[in-house]
Design an enzyme around this catalytic site. Sequence first.
Site, PDB file in Angstrom:
ATOM      1  N   ASP A   1       0.221  -0.675  -0.153  1.00  0.00           N
ATOM      2  CA  ASP A   1       0.034   0.030  -0.504  1.00  0.00           C
ATOM      3  C   ASP A   1       0.909   1.172   0.217  1.00  0.00           C
ATOM      4  O   ASP A   1       1.188   2.002   1.077  1.00  0.00           O
ATOM      5  CB  ASP A   1      -0.633   0.139   0.968  1.00  0.00           C
ATOM      6  CG  ASP A   1      -2.107   1.483   0.962  1.00  0.00           C
ATOM      7  OD1 ASP A   1      -2.476   1.269   0.032  1.00  0.00           O
ATOM      8  OD2 ASP A   1      -3.186   1.153   1.493  1.00  0.00           O
TER       9      ASP A   1
ATOM     10  N   CYS B   1      -2.494  24.956  31.742  1.00  0.00           N
ATOM     11  CA  CYS B   1      -2.031  26.355  32.450  1.00  0.00           C
ATOM     12  C   CYS B   1      -2.948  26.972  32.700  1.00  0.00           C
ATOM     13  O   CYS B   1      -3.003  27.632  33.458  1.00  0.00           O
ATOM     14  CB  CYS B   1      -0.268  26.431  31.654  1.00  0.00           C
ATOM     15  SG  CYS B   1      -0.774  26.941  30.646  1.00  0.00           S
TER      16      CYS B   1
END
Length: 723
Positions: free
Chosen positions: A149, A447
């Site tokens: 592939d 944060c």
Amino acid sequence: MYTKEEERELQQLTDRLLKLVEGKGKEFFSSLSKEKARELAEDLRKVIRYHDYKYYVQASPVISDYQYDKLFHALKELEEAHPDLITPDSPTQRISPAFTGEFKKVKHYAEMTSLDNTYSPEDLREWDRKVRELLNQSEVEYIVEPKFDGASVELVYENDLFVRGATRGDGIYGEDITVNLKTIRSIPLKAPFSKCGIELISVRGEVIMPKSVFKKLNEEREREGLTPFANPRNAAAGTIRLKNPAEVAKRGLDCYVYQVLYSKPKELCRDIKTQKEALTLLSDCGFKTPPIQKVCRGIEEVIETVLAAQEERESWDFEADGMVIKVNDICAWEKLGETLHHPRWAVAYKFPAKQAVTKLIDVVWQVGRTGALTPVAILEPVEVGGVVVSRATLFNPDFIKSKDIKIGDYVIVERAGETIPYIVGPVVERRTGEEKPIEVPKNCPVCGAPIVKELDEAVPRCPNINCPAQLKEHLIYWGKVLDIKGLGEATASQLLKKGLVKSIADLYYLSKIDLLKLPGWGAKKAQNLLEQIEKSKGAPFYKKLTALGIRHVGEKTAQLLAKRFKNIRELIEADFTTLSSIAGIGPITATSIKNFFKAKQNVEMINRLEEAGFKFERSSEEEMERELPKPLEGQRVVFTGELKHFTRKEAQRLVELLGANPTNSVTKKTSFVVVGENPGSKFQKAQKLGVKMLNEEEFVELLKKYSDLNPEVKEALKEKGLL
Ligand code: IVH
């Protein structure tokens, strides 16, 4: 490809050559007579070709990388000293510097057709029945190969030389990508077809990216904030069409060759009657051929083989989406002929897709090491190709938008090789109307800093340099840019783990007592690091700006900023218009700078750094350099070829000192091009555009003329004996 005897000889030759080139430099190679040089070049090529084959085709190298590099380097120097001896099939010619970036359309020697697909043993039995009927045989011999592939290519060899390689295109016409294919080391530049009387041959193969390489490439792309490739096929197909062979060479592609498309004379070689023999010929000529090529008697053996392969395929380092079954007897191919699109003598058996449908329960956002936010789908657990999947990547917000994926949707999940599972798209028919849109968070989930979006990127980012998800990466970068010896990966990890550093600024508040708490640290090591950190306070302003790791602000841009702003306060206050009006800074960089300072966490860190004596302002040397006159102010200068007196870096630095801006590509805006020996494609481009050119002598004259204006330029010229 090589007999035992030949291998032994090549190994002896390798040893001899390694001894011969040991410690030898350019002078040695230049001093050789033409005859000796030619002989040595041929020997070096012969052994390098052999070691390429052992390494890239057979994957069983017999010398170390170090020894290989020595041989390669010797050949390069030898060819530099005797450029007339360079041949197109020399291993040094894999990367073509003179590529101008246009792929020509070319006609294939024979049509590159595609295969019909089957999906079950039943389909295969049905196909076999037709083949037997057409051939009027009760049993047919088949050969089974993996169905790679990747990207299908045609490779053409004329008089043993690789002369052309093309993409499949529409099957009749493809694009000439020879320059890129030459960089793939499992494609031989020379293959001894003439030994069996073949003058010209066109073979078909598949360029693939090994799963292991693919995994690394994607990790790297994510680190750099680029969208990862969905699967190895896209990565391979995208790479072979890149307009930059040097980049292709770095991507680690591989090529399997599985079919003869055309040959001259037409009847290949009298001994080749089967596909198996054709593969053996290709393998003997140095190609990498399918690792599975099983000859089967009858369709039941074929079915056993493909089902066994289906179980094994996870362990292969290449992606295969099925197996190809071919009638082994080549004479039978003509009898069977073709339908409109497919040959009747071959068929593909497709592995069941590694896909499943499940419900998307929620989306969480992961913060990467560079601050990139990636949406991750939380799924109702489902089995995909033998693995239970409960999380899958959604890549980025643009992907979500383009596929219109919502929370509560039923979605198709796919897993390809080593890739992390990803969402293909929603099953719109199963919507109830209860589905909710997926929102990009306003604040970083780690944060809390407000999320920003850069102009050129699909990914949202957390701009806080001290965000716990990013701090380690930033610490290491800080150490690297400011040359703080001892602040590498290991130290950064230790500092973070002990909680000694929660912000870059904390580095400048560390005490010896703190550092002695770290496992394995003694007084000396602690003292050294503290001294290194202290020393970094004296780094030039532009280096300090670089160390902040603002996206798109590398050393060069930081230099522009340090020239324009005398300290960081001025930079923080500069508005978008001021920033983007600086030559060399565009809207993308300007936005990125504004985004960086918009995060109050970053400004707070800068304040703390300055309080600790780490000043973001021009050093006295930088001030002095600024005051000097800049006779080449605003000029764009390009270098091509080698200069006798300067390295490329030195030459660029000198024109920079005089105010010019060294750039890498020639455009209409280029002020002049300095042309050294063996110039590259930039020379032709300059000629085409009519850009002014200087040879090295004229360049030196120019520097001399201005040398009184700048002490560093003067000093450099004196050192080189030019003044
Ligand atoms: S034979 C006409 N063998 O699969 C027969 N094809 O549609 C020529 N492929 O894009 C193809 N592995 O490039 C053959 N071992 C193999 C293959 C193979 C992959 C590709 C081929 C084409 C597709 C079939």
